[in-house]
Scaffold this active site. Structure first.
Site, mmCIF file in Angstrom:
data_model
loop_
_atom_site.group_PDB
_atom_site.id
_atom_site.type_symbol
_atom_site.label_atom_id
_atom_site.label_comp_id
_atom_site.label_asym_id
_atom_site.label_seq_id
_atom_site.Cartn_x
_atom_site.Cartn_y
_atom_site.Cartn_z
ATOM 1 C CE LYS A 116 -3.781 -1.449 2.104
ATOM 2 N NZ LYS A 116 -4.022 -3.548 2.067
ATOM 3 N N GLY A 165 -9.346 -6.112 4.677
ATOM 4 C CA GLY A 165 -10.708 -5.739 6.574
ATOM 5 C C GLY A 165 -9.136 -6.386 6.877
ATOM 6 C CG HIS A 208 -14.824 1.347 0.970
ATOM 7 N ND1 HIS A 208 -14.168 0.513 1.151
ATOM 8 C CD2 HIS A 208 -15.036 0.881 -0.867
ATOM 9 C CE1 HIS A 208 -13.584 0.520 0.721
ATOM 10 N NE2 HIS A 208 -13.856 -0.388 -0.766
ATOM 11 C CD GLU A 275 -11.163 -1.618 -1.982
ATOM 12 O OE1 GLU A 275 -10.859 -0.917 -0.575
ATOM 13 O OE2 GLU A 275 -11.137 -2.872 -1.933
ATOM 14 N NE ARG A 297 -8.715 -9.359 -3.422
ATOM 15 C CZ ARG A 297 -10.196 -9.402 -2.672
ATOM 16 N NH1 ARG A 297 -10.824 -9.176 -3.793
ATOM 17 N NH2 ARG A 297 -9.870 -8.555 -2.068
#
Length: 654
Positions: A116, A165, A208, A275, A297
């Site tokens: 990330k 998560g 989100h 995201e 994915r």
């Protein structure tokens, strides 16, 4: 086109891939562990190969076994599904090096987005807005704590290799930082073999929002619009929908364009998701939407995108992996209606959402909407994998209709004795905030226990009474002794002699049921625990639930709003397993002890952590109920424990 495909996964996603492959004329090979020997995906595939013991680390996560299975069966390609090895660049490279087709992005793209911190730096360079935070290489506790203090609390700790998560903790105050960091790192290490983290500013009104992107080997990249995944519990998505409510066309254009830039920045091929986290304090605005991460994915929630676009994303994956271009151009894609998905989990909301395992003795999801599942009546829910039972999806002309339709689908779920979150899902869908799209990722936590209510209504008692009346008529009423009222054998309420009474045990609690005949042959008046507010009943009020009368020991099940209620007239029932003496710490589920923080004879304070269990990919900390001393410590790190096993005892202080 690929002729034979091995699916390196299990569960509903394996069944989903098999369905599309069959429609395309592609032969399929399943892989399975000991626990999945009789699983639905194994039976649906054309061939199946056993790859090891039940733990994923010894089967589904062993790339060498999966590649060997592909070679053994002559499969040309491997589809990883999601989870497991789907975002493992080394596995993707090994598949390609073995001369097989990898149905997914290039290993270099996975690596570019897999960490990330590096991904954020790349996005900054591509002109994609990112959330403020810390991405530094210094991973010492001292440096991370200093950066968190500088960012300001609340702050979010995220595993750099995380996803789904896992490896995420919100820290509300400085004094909690080190403990949360330790827990986050341990979970990240277990899930991703990497315990490095990054820090982000916690956005107080977050939504989100994610964008489905698709690339091919010819340089084309398109988006398939956005999804809203804001209803989350502990960073796990629960309900997803497309398109995002409240998204205007200008904002949609900007966020989707940013997603395409992000995908092009890593030369992306195949299905992926960009995201974003949106600060929705003033609605959805393009200047307040920030890149979080890319999932390289297919996503769990991909069906809602398929429903509004009419696209089969798995078909696109197979075509692009075979070297074909993306079947549609951007201008050929459009949004049609609204779709919502709910994740049905094997868990008990009333007990803190602890995973629920066991055999599905009664299982019926109805036939409305789109159902993605890999289990059926008689299947076992094991403790080794994710606890998702099914995905329930509806598509409608507008959002309000979709909400109503999905609430009805969830309310009709019948699962027993394994517990499910179906009634919790109904409560979510019926929230005023959800209906009016007042969404953020903290909404579920903010509503708290109000969403957990699944107590039986009066209709359940009436349904039980109605079933019992039929049983009375058939065998239980002594027609030679009981007087006849209005032509029917039985009693009238408040009449002499005494009422026909029986003890009804509802979910382990005793209710006293009185029944009397009324004015015709098929109607009875019902009184429960002295309450005479029930209308006359004629058998089961099916609009309120369904009775499954095939249960042992004189039990019946009544399902209402997705919750299973157990009724017995034959014997006294307890409220569950016997409870241990005060201070006994019982295992709330079968699982593995991953940390023991105390020793025999150690003094503890109320709330101190005693140990941590892991089951179904989740950690559960057990704490001291009061001040005292630890005795009879029976748990050790690495040990497996069964539900309600006594792990230790805390002797209270004088």
């Amino acid at each position: 086109m690929i002729k034979k495909l091995l699916i390196a996964n299990r569960g509903e996603i394996a069944c989903r891939i098999i369905r599309t492959a069959r429609e395309m004329g592609v032969a399929t090979v399943a892989v399975y562990s000991d626990a999945d020997a009789k699983a639905l995906h194994v039976r649906q595939a054309d061939e199946a190969v056993h790859i090891g013991p039940s733990p994923a680390a010894e089967s589904y996560l062993v790339g060498e076994k999966i590649i060997a299975a592909a070679k053994e069966t002559g499969a040309e390609a491997i589809h990883p599904g999601y989870g497991f090895l789907s975002e493992n660049a080394d596995f993707a490279r090994a598949v390609i090096d073995a001369g097989l087709i990898w149905v997914g992005p290039k290993p270099e793209s996975i690596e570019a987005m897999g960490l990330k911190d590096a991904a954020k730096e790349r996005m900054i360079a591509a002109g994609v807005p990112v959330t403020p935070g810390y991405l530094g290489e210094d991973q010492s506790v001292e440096r991370l704590k200093k950066e968190a203090d500088a960012i300001g609390y609340p702050v979010l700790i995220k595993a750099v290799a995380g996803g789904g998560g896992k490896g995420m903790r919100k820290v509300d105050a400085p004094e909690n930082f080190e403990a949360d960091l330790e827990s986050c790192r341990r979970e990240a290490k277990a899930s991703f073999s990497n315990d490095e983290v990054l820090l982000e500013k916690w956005i107080t009104s977050p939504r989100h929002i994610e964008v489905q992107v698709f690339g091919d080997s010819h340089g084309n990249v398109v988006h398939l619009f956005e999804r809203d995944c804001s209803l989350q519990r502990r960073h796990q998505k629960v309900i997803e929908e497309a398109p995002a409510p409240g998204m205007d066309e200008a904002t949609r254009e900007e966020i989707c364009a940013a997603a395409v830039r992000a995908a092009k920045a890593v030369d992306y091929e195949g299905a992926g998701t960009i995201e974003f986290i949106a600060d929705a304090s003033e609605g959805l605005r393009a200047d307040r939407i920030f890149f979080m991460e890319m999932n390289t994915r297919l996503q769990v929630e991909h069906p809602v995108t398929e429903e509004i676009t009419g696209v089969d994303l798995v078909e696109w994956q197979l075509r692009v992996a075979s070297g074909e271009p993306i079947p549609l151009k951007q201008e050929e894609l459009s949004i049609n209606g609204h779709a919502i998905e709910a994740r049905l989990y094997a868990e008990d909301p009333a007990k803190g959402f602890l995973p629920s395992t066991g055999r599905l003795e009664h299982f019926d999801l109805g036939d409305e909407g789109r159902i993605e599942t890999s289990v059926e009546e008689g299947s076992d829910i094991s403790p080794f994998y994710d606890p998702m039972i099914a995905k329930l999806i509806v598509h409608a002309v507008d959002r309000n209709t979709a909400i109503s339709d999905l609430a009805n689908v969830c309310a009709g779920v019948e699962v027993y004795p394994v517990r499910s979150n179906a009634s919790f899902l109904v409560n979510l869908l019926e929230m005023d905030e959800f209906g009016s799209a007042q969404l953020d990722t903290g909404l579920i936590a903010a509503k708290g226990d109000a969403l957990l209510h699944s107590e039986p209504s009066a209709a359940v008692e009436m349904a039980a009474a109605s079933w019992r009346i039929e049983e009375f008529e058939a065998k239980d009423w002594d027609r030679d002794i009981l007087p006849k009222a209005n032509g029917v054998f039985g009693f009238r309420l408040n009449a002499e002699p005494a009422l026909a009474r029986v003890a009804m045990h509802l979910n382990g609690e005793v209710r006293h049921l009185s029944v009397a005949a009324t004015g015709d042959d098929d109607r009875f008046a019902v009184e429960v625990d002295g309450r005479q507010d029930f209308s006359e009943v004629t058998h089961l009020p099916t609009t309120h639930g369904d009775v499954a009368d095939d249960q042992p020991d004189g039990e019946i099940l009544i399902f209402e709003r997705g919750a299973a209620h157990v009724v017995s007239f034959a014997r006294e029932r307890g409220t569950g397993a016997a409870s241990a003496a005060d201070g006994a710490i019982l295992s709330p589920m079968p699982g593995k002890v991953i940390a023991v923080d105390v020793s025999d004879g150690q003094a503890v304070k109320a709330g101190d952590r005693l140990m941590v269990l892991e089951a179904m990919k989740m950690e559960h900390a057990l704490t001291a109920p009061f001040d005292g001393t630890v005795t009879q410590l029976a748990a050790s790190e690495g040990g497996q424990v069964q539900v309600e096993a006594v792990l230790c005892v805390v002797e209270p202080d004088e």
